[in-house]
Scaffold this motif. Sequence first.
Motif, PDB file in Angstrom:
ATOM      1  N   GLY A 298       0.801  -1.220   0.000  1.00  0.00           N
ATOM      2  CA  GLY A 298       0.000   0.000   0.000  1.00  0.00           C
ATOM      3  C   GLY A 298       0.834   1.270   0.000  1.00  0.00           C
TER       4      GLY A 298
ATOM      5  N   ASP B  85      -5.156 -15.465  -1.188  1.00  0.00           N
ATOM      6  CA  ASP B  85      -6.382 -14.792  -1.621  1.00  0.00           C
ATOM      7  C   ASP B  85      -6.106 -13.313  -1.870  1.00  0.00           C
ATOM      8  N   GLY B  86      -6.830 -12.764  -2.778  1.00  0.00           N
ATOM      9  CA  GLY B  86      -6.735 -11.336  -2.993  1.00  0.00           C
ATOM     10  C   GLY B  86      -5.545 -10.911  -3.830  1.00  0.00           C
ATOM     11  N   LEU B  87      -4.686 -11.841  -4.108  1.00  0.00           N
ATOM     12  CA  LEU B  87      -3.533 -11.487  -4.940  1.00  0.00           C
ATOM     13  C   LEU B  87      -3.913 -11.648  -6.406  1.00  0.00           C
ATOM     14  N   ILE B  88      -3.672 -10.589  -7.143  1.00  0.00           N
ATOM     15  CA  ILE B  88      -3.963 -10.663  -8.568  1.00  0.00           C
ATOM     16  C   ILE B  88      -2.820 -11.407  -9.236  1.00  0.00           C
TER      17      ILE B  88
ATOM     18  N   LYS C  78      -4.763   6.665  -0.816  1.00  0.00           N
ATOM     19  CA  LYS C  78      -3.892   5.505  -0.996  1.00  0.00           C
ATOM     20  C   LYS C  78      -4.044   4.928  -2.398  1.00  0.00           C
TER      21      LYS C  78
ATOM     22  N   GLY D 258      -3.656  -4.687  -6.391  1.00  0.00           N
ATOM     23  CA  GLY D 258      -4.861  -5.511  -6.418  1.00  0.00           C
ATOM     24  C   GLY D 258      -5.482  -5.629  -5.033  1.00  0.00           C
ATOM     25  N   MET D 259      -4.634  -5.777  -4.035  1.00  0.00           N
ATOM     26  CA  MET D 259      -5.152  -5.883  -2.673  1.00  0.00           C
ATOM     27  C   MET D 259      -5.689  -4.547  -2.184  1.00  0.00           C
TER      28      MET D 259
ATOM     29  N   ARG E  27      -9.416  -3.845  -0.796  1.00  0.00           N
ATOM     30  CA  ARG E  27      -9.730  -3.214   0.490  1.00  0.00           C
ATOM     31  C   ARG E  27     -10.644  -2.015   0.289  1.00  0.00           C
TER      32      ARG E  27
END
Lengths: 92, 280
Positions: A7, A87-90, B121, B171-172, B176
């Motif tokens: 992030g 999970d959630g990883l592209i 973000k 992607g994450m 979120r």
Amino acid sequence: MIVRILGEGQLRVDDSAAGELNELDAKVEAAVDVGDEAGFAAALENLRSRVRAIGTPLAPDALHPSELILPQEGATMDDVRRLLAGDGLIPG
Amino acid sequence: MVAPMSVMKRVTLIFRSKANKALDKMEDPRETLDYSYQTQLELLQKVRRGVADVATSRKRVELQINQLQQSSNKLDRQARDALAAGREDLAREALQRKSGVQSQIVDLTTQYQSLQGEEEKLTGASQRLQAKVDAFRTKKETIKATYTAAEAQTRINEAFTGISEEMGDVGMAIQRAEDKTEQMKARAGAIDELMASGALDDVVSGPRDDIQAELDRVGATNGVDAELARMKTELAQGSAPKQIEPGTAAAGPAVAEPVIESQPAGATQSADQPPAGDGQ
């Protein structure tokens, strides 16, 4: 070595800091082992702020893989478990 | 067999292995590069939509906060009106409802700030991904043109792993933001629905109705009393017009007197003069 804070992007950290970061990393691990959510959050935040303090942000267009990837601010143990489950990883 | 490994290192490996799996699927490096670039562009589109979606959601919360603020202001005014009319009970009721609305505002403001953070973000992530996608495009053309197959494979691996890590990260972040936005949409929708159905009237607009009705009644009573008082005064002055008129008449001449006096004076003069002129 290159560290990514999810992030936030990547930072270059001097290799000499590896020992210090490993110690901080071990504290995160210890908190996970005993299921200490607050301790986990604190230890992870310590690790992140240390990386931010000693690291130099990589240019946004740099295409390097990271040697260490740290979960995002506010991440819980559950978030990390999901990360490890993939999970959630592209897929690239 | 498996050496104890920190969570962070395992996270790193997960990212790495995702990229490696995708790489292994491709036989031809060029295919990898082009396919990957396509995926990157698609993700970039998705991130941009995500940013727009979060912004829309944020604006909606902003609108609701404004509406609630108006309700709060209105209740505050009503409390003052009620106090001015000597109705402390009504003022208390209005202030109680105002505090209910205020707590909703505080709650929504927290959500608003959280969405704003998410938006920032995502915007940052979108810019980083854009920069990397641009770099990747340049690099893939260079790799295609310059290197032997073996060299190309190594450089492709590095570039690909680098970008796929960024894509995983973005992607994450998108996931979120989507989760948070969905929650906000559900919440905003619920508040809208409650406002429309009147069920939230107890906290938001309804109190205005019954408090306002009572205030209007008090106001109307006061208005009638004031009207009555005025009429009484007028009636008491029923003979006054006769008194006033002479008074006014007296005042009129008093003001006009000099004119009247000067006229006769002028008239006298002019009357005197012509005869004098006539006489001359």
